[in-house]
Design an enzyme around this catalytic site. Sequence first.
Site, PDB file in Angstrom:
ATOM      1  N   GLY A   1      -4.782   9.061   3.925  1.00  0.00           N
ATOM      2  CA  GLY A   1      -6.080   9.678   3.712  1.00  0.00           C
ATOM      3  C   GLY A   1      -7.121   9.327   4.631  1.00  0.00           C
ATOM      4  CD  GLU A   2      -9.226   4.191   7.426  1.00  0.00           C
ATOM      5  OE1 GLU A   2      -9.651   3.790   8.567  1.00  0.00           O
ATOM      6  OE2 GLU A   2      -8.334   3.567   6.525  1.00  0.00           O
ATOM      7  CB  ALA A   3     -10.593  10.563   9.314  1.00  0.00           C
TER       8      ALA A   3
END
Length: 653
Positions: free
Chosen positions: A317-319
């Site tokens: 989920g982390e960019a």
Amino acid sequence: MFINAIKQYLCVALSKNGVSSVPEVFELSLSIFLTLLSNFKTHLKMQIEVFFKEIFLYILETSTSSFDHKWMVIQTLTRICADAQSVVDIYVNYDCDLNAANIFERLVNDLSKIAQGRGSQELGMSNVQELSLRKKGLECLVSILKCMVEWSKDQYVNPNSQTTLGQEKPAEQETSEIKHPETINRYGSLNSLESTSSSGIGSYSTQMSGTDNPEQFEVLKQQKEIIEQGIDLFNKKPKRGIQYLQEQGMLGTTPEDIAQFLHQEERLDSTQVGEFLGDNDKFNKEVMYAYVDQHDFSGKDFVSALRLFLEGFRLPGEAQKIDRLMEKFAARYLECNQGQTLFASADTAYVLAYSIIMLTTDLHSPQVKNKMTKEQYIKMNRGINDSKDLPEEYLSAIYNEIAGKKISLKETKELTIPTKSSKQNVANEKQRRLLYNLEMEQMAKTAKALMEAVSHVQAPFTSATHLEHVRPMFKLAWTPFLAAFSVGLQDCDDTEVASLCLEGIRCAIRIACIFSIQLERDAYVQALARFTLLTVSSGITEMKQKNIDTIKTLITVAHTDGNYLGNSWHEILKCISQLELAQLIGTGVKPRYISGTVRGREGSLTGTKDQAPDEFVGLGLVGGNVDWKQIASIQESIGETSSQSVVVAVDSS
């Protein structure tokens, strides 16, 4: 040629109809499968696994399947489990194969749950249906144990025809006597076996070319258990799982070894794989680079390559993590397709990959109300090709493809079996049937796809010949066997259920005796002694027919397996002693014979040899360990008639 036709046509058709909601079709499919199993199992290893895993075990495990389907599956399993060769072959070829499901273990666990009556309320079964299903489950479990006794019968010596079997092996010696050949490193380490299987994962059974070597199979089973433990650890904490597998010699230490493991092991949690690959730690990045470099994107269009890349894990989920993954993917894609793309540099591919991920989310997420138009997408990608634009028709084609079929971001595999929270929904018969029909459709699709995938695969099948296989089989499954028989004796007064449970316990004790497996043998003998009710405080007045039958079984075990019982004789002698005491009371021993007992400081009854009546001295029922309190309680709680009736009932056998 004929075998290939069976694989490609008959097995695929069976997988499709093997979950039919029409009972006649389902029953016919099971009948055909039985014929294939008895005549062609050496050629159909992979197909048999699909049938068991995706149909048989699924129907037994899901709480929405109908009583009729469960009944027919157990009927079929009872026939399969009546053949000792088939039972041992299932264990050897699937539970001892690194690439196969643990079919024997799952089968015993599922049957044990059914025999205990677990889940029957969720199915909405009547009491009659529940009892009949429980009996079938017990029948199947007993049949498996009978097969194991039959398979190892040559190692059994009747105690009535021999004098001694030597000393009992200590427990620690038993575990250390297993010989360990060279450690099998499964993923990428130097000692790993060369694999000839199409998956590229080393399979020890593949290397043995169908020969039956019990020691090698036992080592392989141990290796498989280590791998499964490592996978469980990885799915909770990836670095801990990798460390465990490396410590056990099952995984190499280089980034390439770990990348290969992440590629090949389908049981890994896809979210954890994505998080691990996206981590900024130096070693994680090295693994990620190796992981991407093991992909071959040659000749693939950009969207197809991206789909292939994202099949193996779930994007984190982390960019920043997504950023690192897309950057490496873009570089690898250009490396595989040098001079054959529209991209001026890897940066172009990186930005385009990122935009495709965003487009997939935008077009297919129900949370996004205002969907991106084709014009907006083309506009968003202007100037990304070294300050120039990619052709509009190229971007338009990408938009159309994603709109028609989203890029499937791999989801974590979830069991579709309803949880406890859904019981109320499933309780409604109409809803339950609807839900099961939907599951059947999905089951049929999955089974058919898997059957087609393995239709051309050649997998060697080992026909078991050694009796030593029974030892690891029993050690693997003794707990669910004991649970099923204990629950059956505990909460069911049906004579047929009790008879099956006692027969199963007798078989289990015989197997444990043959292979000198002390812990398991003692557990079964203790369970048998407990259900005689001779050693509990409830007293003889609560005895039922099943408890009388248990006493008979215990005495039979002592007679037929006496020289193997070792320390378990203690439990048996306690019961016989109590039975003898019941006989004394039944023949007229009066309370005054126990009047010599005195109360100790804490109010408990104590006694000495001097105070005991002659009748007890003669029987050896006195001494420092005599429980005079229990004698007194027996005298109080039962009369001469009831205790005599127990003795008569046992003697009448």
